[in-house]
Write an enzyme that holds these catalytic residues in place. Structure first.
Site, PDB file in Angstrom:
ATOM      1  N   HIS A 100      57.173  94.850 -59.070  1.00  0.00           N
ATOM      2  CA  HIS A 100      58.020  93.721 -58.677  1.00  0.00           C
ATOM      3  C   HIS A 100      59.301  94.334 -58.123  1.00  0.00           C
ATOM      4  O   HIS A 100      59.731  95.402 -58.584  1.00  0.00           O
ATOM      5  CB  HIS A 100      58.429  92.863 -59.870  1.00  0.00           C
ATOM      6  CG  HIS A 100      57.308  92.291 -60.674  1.00  0.00           C
ATOM      7  ND1 HIS A 100      56.643  93.002 -61.631  1.00  0.00           N
ATOM      8  CD2 HIS A 100      56.770  91.045 -60.688  1.00  0.00           C
ATOM      9  CE1 HIS A 100      55.731  92.228 -62.200  1.00  0.00           C
ATOM     10  NE2 HIS A 100      55.775  91.039 -61.638  1.00  0.00           N
ATOM     11  N   ASP A 103      61.615  95.598 -60.705  1.00  0.00           N
ATOM     12  CA  ASP A 103      61.210  96.756 -61.521  1.00  0.00           C
ATOM     13  C   ASP A 103      61.766  98.043 -60.939  1.00  0.00           C
ATOM     14  O   ASP A 103      62.011  98.999 -61.665  1.00  0.00           O
ATOM     15  CB  ASP A 103      59.677  96.974 -61.525  1.00  0.00           C
ATOM     16  CG  ASP A 103      58.894  95.763 -61.956  1.00  0.00           C
ATOM     17  OD1 ASP A 103      59.444  94.947 -62.696  1.00  0.00           O
ATOM     18  OD2 ASP A 103      57.714  95.659 -61.543  1.00  0.00           O
ATOM     19  N   GLU A 231      47.686  85.186 -58.123  1.00  0.00           N
ATOM     20  CA  GLU A 231      47.156  85.656 -59.409  1.00  0.00           C
ATOM     21  C   GLU A 231      47.115  84.476 -60.374  1.00  0.00           C
ATOM     22  O   GLU A 231      48.146  84.067 -60.910  1.00  0.00           O
ATOM     23  CB  GLU A 231      48.057  86.771 -59.949  1.00  0.00           C
ATOM     24  CG  GLU A 231      47.528  87.383 -61.227  1.00  0.00           C
ATOM     25  CD  GLU A 231      48.438  88.505 -61.727  1.00  0.00           C
ATOM     26  OE1 GLU A 231      48.934  89.307 -60.915  1.00  0.00           O
ATOM     27  OE2 GLU A 231      48.657  88.551 -62.940  1.00  0.00           O
ATOM     28  N   GLU A 267      43.204  88.484 -63.168  1.00  0.00           N
ATOM     29  CA  GLU A 267      43.616  89.251 -64.351  1.00  0.00           C
ATOM     30  C   GLU A 267      42.745  88.865 -65.547  1.00  0.00           C
ATOM     31  O   GLU A 267      42.574  87.683 -65.867  1.00  0.00           O
ATOM     32  CB  GLU A 267      45.087  88.998 -64.668  1.00  0.00           C
ATOM     33  CG  GLU A 267      45.501  89.723 -65.948  1.00  0.00           C
ATOM     34  CD  GLU A 267      47.002  89.832 -66.160  1.00  0.00           C
ATOM     35  OE1 GLU A 267      47.737  89.925 -65.160  1.00  0.00           O
ATOM     36  OE2 GLU A 267      47.425  89.821 -67.324  1.00  0.00           O
ATOM     37  N   HIS A 270      44.363  86.663 -68.242  1.00  0.00           N
ATOM     38  CA  HIS A 270      44.621  85.309 -67.761  1.00  0.00           C
ATOM     39  C   HIS A 270      43.336  84.483 -67.794  1.00  0.00           C
ATOM     40  O   HIS A 270      43.364  83.283 -68.059  1.00  0.00           O
ATOM     41  CB  HIS A 270      45.179  85.330 -66.339  1.00  0.00           C
ATOM     42  CG  HIS A 270      46.517  86.001 -66.227  1.00  0.00           C
ATOM     43  ND1 HIS A 270      47.166  86.156 -65.022  1.00  0.00           N
ATOM     44  CD2 HIS A 270      47.324  86.536 -67.161  1.00  0.00           C
ATOM     45  CE1 HIS A 270      48.312  86.779 -65.223  1.00  0.00           C
ATOM     46  NE2 HIS A 270      48.435  87.027 -66.515  1.00  0.00           N
ATOM     47  N   ASP A 295      43.882  92.654 -61.910  1.00  0.00           N
ATOM     48  CA  ASP A 295      44.795  93.146 -62.934  1.00  0.00           C
ATOM     49  C   ASP A 295      43.943  93.403 -64.169  1.00  0.00           C
ATOM     50  O   ASP A 295      43.453  92.476 -64.823  1.00  0.00           O
ATOM     51  CB  ASP A 295      45.903  92.132 -63.243  1.00  0.00           C
ATOM     52  CG  ASP A 295      47.131  92.358 -62.375  1.00  0.00           C
ATOM     53  OD1 ASP A 295      47.049  93.147 -61.417  1.00  0.00           O
ATOM     54  OD2 ASP A 295      48.179  91.750 -62.654  1.00  0.00           O
ATOM     55  N   ASP A 306      49.352  86.101 -73.860  1.00  0.00           N
ATOM     56  CA  ASP A 306      49.012  87.177 -72.939  1.00  0.00           C
ATOM     57  C   ASP A 306      49.451  88.509 -73.546  1.00  0.00           C
ATOM     58  O   ASP A 306      50.611  88.879 -73.442  1.00  0.00           O
ATOM     59  CB  ASP A 306      49.795  86.894 -71.646  1.00  0.00           C
ATOM     60  CG  ASP A 306      49.280  87.639 -70.449  1.00  0.00           C
ATOM     61  OD1 ASP A 306      48.196  88.227 -70.537  1.00  0.00           O
ATOM     62  OD2 ASP A 306      49.977  87.623 -69.419  1.00  0.00           O
ATOM     63  N   ASP A 308      48.283  91.536 -72.785  1.00  0.00           N
ATOM     64  CA  ASP A 308      48.313  92.636 -71.801  1.00  0.00           C
ATOM     65  C   ASP A 308      47.950  93.982 -72.412  1.00  0.00           C
ATOM     66  O   ASP A 308      48.674  94.965 -72.258  1.00  0.00           O
ATOM     67  CB  ASP A 308      49.708  92.742 -71.153  1.00  0.00           C
ATOM     68  CG  ASP A 308      49.951  91.664 -70.112  1.00  0.00           C
ATOM     69  OD1 ASP A 308      48.977  91.155 -69.540  1.00  0.00           O
ATOM     70  OD2 ASP A 308      51.130  91.335 -69.859  1.00  0.00           O
ATOM     71  N   ASP A 338      47.652  96.027 -65.489  1.00  0.00           N
ATOM     72  CA  ASP A 338      48.752  95.155 -65.922  1.00  0.00           C
ATOM     73  C   ASP A 338      48.693  95.149 -67.454  1.00  0.00           C
ATOM     74  O   ASP A 338      48.325  94.160 -68.079  1.00  0.00           O
ATOM     75  CB  ASP A 338      48.569  93.754 -65.333  1.00  0.00           C
ATOM     76  CG  ASP A 338      49.814  92.902 -65.547  1.00  0.00           C
ATOM     77  OD1 ASP A 338      50.740  93.370 -66.229  1.00  0.00           O
ATOM     78  OD2 ASP A 338      49.851  91.773 -65.034  1.00  0.00           O
TER      79      ASP A 338
HETATM   80  C1  XUL Z   1      52.161  88.089 -65.893  1.00  0.00           C
HETATM   81  C2  XUL Z   1      51.523  88.937 -64.894  1.00  0.00           C
HETATM   82  C3  XUL Z   1      52.414  89.531 -63.852  1.00  0.00           C
HETATM   83  C4  XUL Z   1      51.776  89.635 -62.516  1.00  0.00           C
HETATM   84  C5  XUL Z   1      52.698  90.090 -61.413  1.00  0.00           C
HETATM   85  O1  XUL Z   1      51.276  87.549 -66.811  1.00  0.00           O
HETATM   86  O2  XUL Z   1      50.342  89.175 -64.949  1.00  0.00           O
HETATM   87  O3  XUL Z   1      52.867  90.763 -64.296  1.00  0.00           O
HETATM   88  O4  XUL Z   1      50.702  90.515 -62.543  1.00  0.00           O
HETATM   89  O5  XUL Z   1      53.807  89.285 -61.293  1.00  0.00           O
HETATM   90 CO    CO Z   2      49.060  90.396 -63.838  1.00  0.00          CO
END
Ligand code: XUL
Ligand code: CO
Length: 438
Positions: A100, A103, A231, A267, A270, A295, A306, A308, A338
């Site tokens: 991003h 970042d 996404e 993702e 998600h 992702d 989430d 991750d 991610d």
């Molecule tokens: C948030 C997510 C983000 C996107 C990019 O859940 O997945 O990090 O991948 O904005």
């Molecule tokens: Co993501």
């Protein structure tokens, strides 16, 4: 040059019996699977935000990891992060990264100042990319963290916020193009609602689509020839996000005529939050011609948020790579982790262990998916299951020539339907197990 991770050696492939934790057991980048080296199938990317920025802060506690890399000023911190990122890319043998805007460079007190910071760091990234031979998978704009975006960015009720988001996205696209990125992601971090009592959903969605349209047109006008991605995510941070899941986004893209420029970045976690499997989301993307990028992470099925996590579930990575191979592989997309090490896995070595776990899980998933495809029993079963559409009335249905009257005549001639064929789910699941475990 300063070494930020002296405790992490260059990670090499040592084979599946290796006991060395800091080695790949399955990811052998140059090994050819289904006609292509593993590195080209998998196109692994490092996520800048989790790896270089996230310090373990959660709702109940402050950070457990130092991600300042000895920097004394904001710019110095971000410069050091860039050097640290490329050290990790080299040591982990990862070819791509993604970020991003916020970042990679600190947000200033004005948009112009933030853009200036971005320009400086983009110069440094460009130099490091050349030196280390690394590529940008995709860029994106963080339009969800700063308080101005409390009610959304492209879907904010405040037109000034919409303009700010547009300007931020324009700049992030410029940086992505400058760095040769072949993808640009829209993740609707706050593009949704908390209550319909205060929300004009139609205006918000129209505005979001307009922002995506002008952003894509601008990208094309400055030479971006890659893919824009949406996404999907159903919730978190908003209670309901407009990009709920792959099917919802497919409908949205078509409604607004955005499907020529946009694909999906699916993702895993998600998908879980939307009540789908990862494979389901990938298949929806593929059959709608929207398969783009991934992702790669996993959630915790006992939790509703989430998490991750770095992916370690071989069943999921296998079925994911099965879909990727069936989609013909990545073009502009790739596998971005991610994912972040757990808050308690706070040492620098944990970054290496996490990436090794994730990369090995996908490498193994790729090998097994290739075996599943050459084994052929799953595909053959599905072909056979639909064989009634190959001839007779079935063929007429598929060629869209059967009229409803003809179908009625056919049905009347059948009497009762007393036979059907078994779906054989358990048998098919055991085939997957036997291909995984031998
Ligand atoms: C948030 C997510 C983000 C996107 C990019 O859940 O997945 O990090 O991948 O904005
Ligand atoms: Co993501």
């Amino acid at each position: 040059m300063k070494e930020f991770f002296p405790m992490i050696p260059k990670i090499r492939y040592e084979g599946s019996s290796a006991k060395n934790g800091l080695a790949f057991r399955y990811y052998n980048p140059d090994e050819v699977i289904a006609g292509k080296p593993m590195r080209d199938h998998l196109k692994f990317a490092l996520s800048y935000w989790h790896t270089l920025c996230a310090d373990g802060t959660d709702m109940f506690g402050r950070g457990t990891m130092d991600k300042n890399f000895s920097g004394k000023t904001p710019m110095e911190i971000y410069e050091n992060r860039a050097y640290a990122a490329f050290e990790l890319l080299d040591k982990l043998n990862i070819d791509y990264f993604c970020f991003h805007d916020r970042d990679i460079a600190p947000e200033g007190s004005t948009l112009a100042e933030s853009n200036g910071n971005l320009d400086k760091i983009a110069e440094l990234l460009e130099k490091l990319m050349k030196e280390h031979g690394k590529k940008l998978l995709w860029g994106t704009a963080n339009c969800f963290n700063q308080p101005r975006y409390m009610h959304g960015a492209g879907t904010s009720p405040n037109a000034d916020v919409f303009a700010f988001a547009a300007a931020q996205i324009k700049k992030a696209i410029e940086i992505t193009v400058k760095l040769g990125g072949k993808g640009y992601v829209f993740w609707g971090g706050r593009e949704g609602y908390e209550t319909l009592l205060n929300t004009d959903m139609m205006l918000e969605q129209d505005n979001m689509a307009y922002l995506m349209r002008i952003a894509a047109d601008y990208g094309r006008s400055i030479g971006f020839d890659g893919d824009f991605y949406v996404e999907p995510k159903p919730k978190e941070p908003t209670k309901h996000q407009y990009d709920f899941d792959a099917a919802t986004v497919a409908g949205f893209l078509r409604k607004y005529g955005l499907d020529n420029d946009f694909k999906l970045n699916i993702e895993a976690n998600h998908a879980t939050l939307a009540g789908h499997t990862f494979q389901h989301e990938l298949e929806i993307a593929r059959i709608n011609g929207l398969f783009g990028s991934i992702d790669a992470n996993q959630g915790d099925l006992l939790l509703g948020w989430d998490t991750d996590q770095f992916p370690t579930n071989i069943y999921d990575t296998t079925l994911c790579m099965f879909e990727v191979l069936r989609a013909g592989g990545f073009t502009n997309g790739g596998l971005n982790f991610d994912a972040k090490a757990r808050r308690g896995s706070y040492t620098p070595e944990d970054i290496a262990y996490s990436y090794i776990a994730g990369m090995d899980s996908f490498a193994l998933g790729l090998k097994i998916a290739d075996r599943l495809i050459s084994d052929g029993r799953l595909d053959e079963f599905v072909r056979e299951r639909y064989s009634s559409y190959k001839s007779g009335i079935g063929a007429k249905i598929v060629s869209k020539t059967a009229t409803i009257e003809e179908l009625e005549k056919h049905a009347l001639s059948l009497g009762e339907i007393t036979t059907n064929t078994s779906g054989r789910q358990e048998y098919l699941e055991s085939i997957v197990n036997s291909v995984i475990f031998g």
